[in-house]
Design an enzyme around this catalytic site. Structure first.
Site: not given
Ligand code: ADP
Ligand code: RBF
Ligand code: MG
Length: 203
Positions: A54, A56, A121
């Site tokens: 995700t 952020n 996110e």
């Molecule tokens: P963080 O905790 O830093 O957000 P994540 O494990 O959520 O780490 O990874 C997020 C990062 O992954 C994004 O900031 C982006 O650079 C990269 N990324 C790669 N593919 C995707 C995708 N399909 N959607 C969102 N982020 C992506």
């Molecule tokens: N986190 C929650 O605690 N409850 C949720 O219902 C939830 N829904 C999510 C739906 C989407 C589409 C996304 C992208 C994230 C959601 N998350 C939710 C956040 C999730 O816990 C977070 O992205 C974690 O980092 C996944 O490991």
């Molecule tokens: Mg993230």
């Protein structure tokens, strides 16, 4: 079983939910909402390892006043990224430097993780070959999918998110929800997603 071991969360409800959100004509007020900013580091919980990275965005109440009153939950819409030419997925359309993708996002406190700050996110529905931290992202939030939930386990959270992705893809594939700028028969005016910074300044 001691009190601590009793699971408090819910299970995934993916099969019971509709795949299409909203009427075929397109989003209804108050949507779409606009949000933009640089992709920042998140909680570092390894969402990427779960297959749902995700991107952020900073939550700034002065730039997006609606964000403090919008319900916490899962939203869907379009994401536009200003990828640098050095990024392996750099391939903007001819008339813009932005690349557009469908997205699902969570706004809120992630009850499964009990965050104490409100985060925004975005999971972009596209396979990227490299990270894009620092890249400018614009979002057109087209609708609301569901409330945020606490879950019994990570598998249930992932199952529900996987279904959210299907809902977003299906819902956004209708002409009234596709943006005109993609040039594929979409009817929705999404010019802001691809507009250059200079054009914005002269408006
Ligand atoms: P963080 O905790 O830093 O957000 P994540 O494990 O959520 O780490 O990874 C997020 C990062 O992954 C994004 O900031 C982006 O650079 C990269 N990324 C790669 N593919 C995707 C995708 N399909 N959607 C969102 N982020 C992506
Ligand atoms: N986190 C929650 O605690 N409850 C949720 O219902 C939830 N829904 C999510 C739906 C989407 C589409 C996304 C992208 C994230 C959601 N998350 C939710 C956040 C999730 O816990 C977070 O992205 C974690 O980092 C996944 O490991
Ligand atoms: Mg993230």
């Amino acid at each position: 079983m001691s009190k601590e071991e009793i699971p408090t969360g819910t299970t995934a409800a993916s099969g019971l939910r509709p795949l299409l959100i909203g009427p075929s004509s397109g989003p209804e007020p108050p949507y779409p909402y606009r949000m933009s900013g640089p992709v920042i580091s998140g909680f570092g919980r390894g969402s990427k390892e779960l297959g749902i990275p995700t991107a952020n965005l900073p939550v700034d109440n002065s730039l997006t006043p609606w964000i403090s009153s919008i319900p916490s939950g899962v939203y869907f819409g379009w994401a536009s990224l200003l990828l640098p030419p050095s990024h392996p997925n750099y391939s903007p359309a001819s008339n813009t430097s932005w690349s557009m993708f469908p997205m699902v996002m969570s706004i809120g406190y992630n009850p499964f993780y009990k965050n104490d700050t409100r985060s925004a996110e975005v999971h972009v529905l596209h396979e990227f070959q490299a990270d894009f931290y620092g890249t400018d992202m614009r979002l057109l939030i087209m609708g609301y999918i569901r409330d945020e939930k606490d879950y019994k386990g990570l598998d249930d959270l992932v199952e529900d998110i996987t279904f959210d992705c299907r809902v977003a893809r299906q819902s956004l594939s209708r002409p009234g929800w596709r943006v005109k700028e993609l040039g594929d028969g979409g009817q929705f005016e999404g010019g802001w997603l691809v507009e250059q910074e200079e054009e914005k300044a002269s408006l």
